[in-house]
Design an enzyme around this catalytic site. Structure first.
Site, PDB file in Angstrom:
ATOM      1  N   ASP A 116       0.856  -1.190   0.000  1.00  0.00           N
ATOM      2  CA  ASP A 116       0.000   0.000   0.000  1.00  0.00           C
ATOM      3  C   ASP A 116       0.893   1.242   0.000  1.00  0.00           C
ATOM      4  OD1 ASP A 116      -2.018   1.836   0.218  1.00  0.00           O
ATOM      5  OD2 ASP A 116      -2.537   1.359   2.287  1.00  0.00           O
ATOM      6  N   PHE A 117       1.729   1.359  -1.028  1.00  0.00           N
ATOM      7  CA  PHE A 117       2.646   2.497  -1.124  1.00  0.00           C
ATOM      8  C   PHE A 117       1.874   3.721  -1.611  1.00  0.00           C
ATOM      9  CE2 PHE A 117       7.103   0.405  -1.616  1.00  0.00           C
ATOM     10  CZ  PHE A 117       6.882  -0.316  -0.458  1.00  0.00           C
ATOM     11  N   GLU A 118       1.945   4.788  -0.839  1.00  0.00           N
ATOM     12  CA  GLU A 118       1.244   6.019  -1.168  1.00  0.00           C
ATOM     13  C   GLU A 118       2.232   7.184  -1.165  1.00  0.00           C
ATOM     14  OE1 GLU A 118      -2.296   6.507   1.206  1.00  0.00           O
ATOM     15  OE2 GLU A 118      -2.821   4.382   1.083  1.00  0.00           O
ATOM     16  N   GLY A 119       1.706   8.389  -1.274  1.00  0.00           N
ATOM     17  CA  GLY A 119       2.562   9.575  -1.217  1.00  0.00           C
ATOM     18  C   GLY A 119       3.623   9.571  -2.303  1.00  0.00           C
ATOM     19  N   GLN A 205      -7.753   1.636  -4.615  1.00  0.00           N
ATOM     20  CA  GLN A 205      -8.592   2.444  -3.734  1.00  0.00           C
ATOM     21  C   GLN A 205      -9.486   3.355  -4.578  1.00  0.00           C
ATOM     22  OE1 GLN A 205      -6.269   4.511  -0.737  1.00  0.00           O
ATOM     23  NE2 GLN A 205      -4.740   2.885  -0.727  1.00  0.00           N
TER      24      GLN A 205
END
Length: 332
Positions: A116-119, A205
């Protein structure tokens, strides 16, 4: 043999694992976080008693994981989240990621991993334009790390990914920093493509997103059945990346799940029970479609739903889990 419909969800350690209903098929422990942005070292800790007075002991937690697995549930480590930025810029960081994640999986007896890599965890360097042959270090090293973990744990290793639409479907209209675009646009695509043979579920998402252009070349907005249909269809049908002749190939329908907020408060883009089930009817049966008509055809083996999160749903008396579990179980 048809893959069973699946309901996945994130679980923060504020909720007791033993109390999670068995209707959740895949439980993703959120989150494993890095010791620093570029260290590659991942840590996972129980919720402090000062914040979670009823938190399990570590031994109780391990026993709960074992009990869930004995019932056929999958329990994964989810890495990243909003506050867990991970940049594997070097081979040293890559190797530390593999060893630390493997250590957590072994310690708790987990089934696998959710990315869940974000940013700013993933991005593409200038000139890195081919998702089939990426050059950017944070992308190349993540792919290598995931392949190492898959090789270590073998066929039974469960791998899921929960990217935002910005990193996946936006790649239809923009890919990387070319033409002044955000370098993160579409940057999950090379990772998904490289791991497609080992990917269990892609659960994009479908919330906290700006408008995204679908395969009908129209903008679609969160919070509507059309958004859910259009975003899932892009994965099932495949699409030309940045509208070039370099096409992201379709995923199998049983690899695709729709990621949703489980309550209005859990994220921007909540869709009510009827809207979600209309979207699933459209995708799986070709019925109840809105203005968007799927290009990828019917998907009777569509994987299911992902919710953010078990915690939020618990506080709404399982308003997400109960009706959608019943709906999915009604299919043959």
């Amino acid at each position: 043999m048809k893959t069973p419909f699946t309901i996945l969800a994130a679980l923060t350690v504020a909720t007791t694992l033993a109390d999670v209903p068995d209707e959740w098929d895949i439980i993703e422990l959120s989150f494993g976080e890095p010791t620093s942005v570029d260290s590659g070292e991942i840590k996972f800790a129980m919720c402090p008693k000062t914040e979670c007075p009823n938190v399990e002991s570590e031994e109780e937690f391990k026993a709960a994981i074992k009990a869930k697995r004995a019932k056929g549930k999958k329990v994964l480590l989810s890495i990243g989240g909003q506050n867990g930025q991970v940049q594997l810029k070097t081979t040293e960081a890559r190797d530390k990621f593999v060893s630390s994640v493997g250590g957590i999986i072994d310690k708790y007896g987990l089934d696998g991993l959710d990315i869940d890599f974000e940013g700013h965890s993933l991005y593409l360097d200038q000139g890195d334009t081919d998702f089939k042959n990426p050059k950017t270090s944070v992308v190349v090293n993540l792919i290598a790390a995931l392949k190492s973990l898959k090789e270590k744990y073998g066929k039974a290793f469960v791998l899921t990914m929960a990217p935002e639409t910005f990193f996946v479907q936006l790649g239809y209209s923009s890919y990387g920093p070319s033409n002044g675009n955000d370098a993160r646009a579409g940057s999950y695509l090379p990772v998904i493509h490289a791991m497609r043979d080992d990917l269990t579920v892609l659960q994009v998402q479908n919330y906290n997103s700006g408008p995204i252009i679908g395969l009908d070349d129209q903008y679609h907005n969160v919070g509507t059945p059309d958004f859910l249909i259009a975003m899932a269809d892009m994965l099932k049908a495949g699409f030309p990346v940045a509208k070039t002749n370099n096409t992201f190939p379709p995923l199998r329908e049983d690899q695709i799940a729709i990621g949703l907020p489980s309550t209005v408060s859990a994220g921007n883009g909540f869709v009510d029970e009827k809207g979600v089930q209309d979207a699933l009817n459209c995708l799986m049966k070709g019925e109840s479609c809105g203005t968007y008509k799927p290009r990828g055809g019917k998907s009777p083996s569509f994987r299911g739903l992902m919710a953010w999160s078990i915690n939020w749903d618990k506080f709404s008396n399982w308003g997400f889990l109960n009706p959608h579990r019943k709906y999915l179980d009604s299919f043959p």
